[in-house]
Design an enzyme around this catalytic site. Structure first.
Site: not given
Length: 197
Positions: A9-10, A71, A157, A183
């Site tokens: 949902k990001n 994940d 980060d 990612r």
């Protein structure tokens, strides 16, 4: 495969995947774009692979469509791999990014820079009905800084210095970060797979 559901949902994360899959004529939809409400999937696996598979396989079964779930987390060598699969809730269930960062920095008090090796990991799981789940894994190597620096980013980060850089991930531009992120490396591995389906 013309359509793929991204189990998130990001919106920022969904956009990254949408841009990638658009090149191959695959329409990616986030959970926010589905007509049906998808229940929250409990991530109670003991590895990144298990957690990604739980999300992908359960949503794929509900929607009868291919689903990609990821994940990811932070692995710190001198903390025996912690925070690991508990990265998002390292300082407790109600924790936030700041609390998680403070816990990591506190646990690394007195640890010299040469022993602060760490890496971000991203595991992608793609579940397609009636087929075995596919996994792709990407890493971003680096070290944990002594203090949090930078505002461009989220999670850990501000305390993660990627290898080859003197700045934290949160001090890099989005463009720079996206070229080296865990990612990104995991998504790159999808290219070969897509060309073969």
């Amino acid at each position: 495969m013309q359509e793929l559901v991204i189990a998130t949902k990001n919106e920022g994360k969904a956009k990254e995947f949408k841009d990638f899959f658009a090149r191959y004529g695959i329409k990616a939809l986030s959970l926010l774009e589905l007509n049906d409400e998808v229940p929250d999937i409990e991530e109670n696996g003991t590895t990144f692979e298990e957690n990604a598979a739980l999300k992908a396989e359960q949503i794929s079964a509900i929607q009868s469509t291919p689903v990609l779930a990821d994940d990811s987390g932070l692995i710190i060598d001198s903390l025996n791999g912690r925070p690991g699969i508990y990265s998002a809730r390292y300082a407790g269930v109600q924790s936030n990014d700041q609390a998680n960062i403070e816990k990591v920095l506190d646990e690394l008090t007195g640890v010299p820079i040469e022993k602060r090796d760490a890496r971000f990991i991203c595991v992608l799981a793609i579940a397609i009905p009636n087929k075995p789940t596919i996994f792709k894994t990407g890493f971003c190597e680096g070290k944990i800084a002594f203090t949090a620096e930078g505002k461009n980013g989220f999670g850990y980060d501000p305390i993660f210095i990627p290898s080859g850089y003197t700045k934290t991930m949160a001090q890099l531009s989005s463009g720079e970060k996206n070229k080296i992120s865990h990612r990104y490396h995991a998504i790159q591995q999808l290219e070969e797979w897509i060309k073969n389906i």
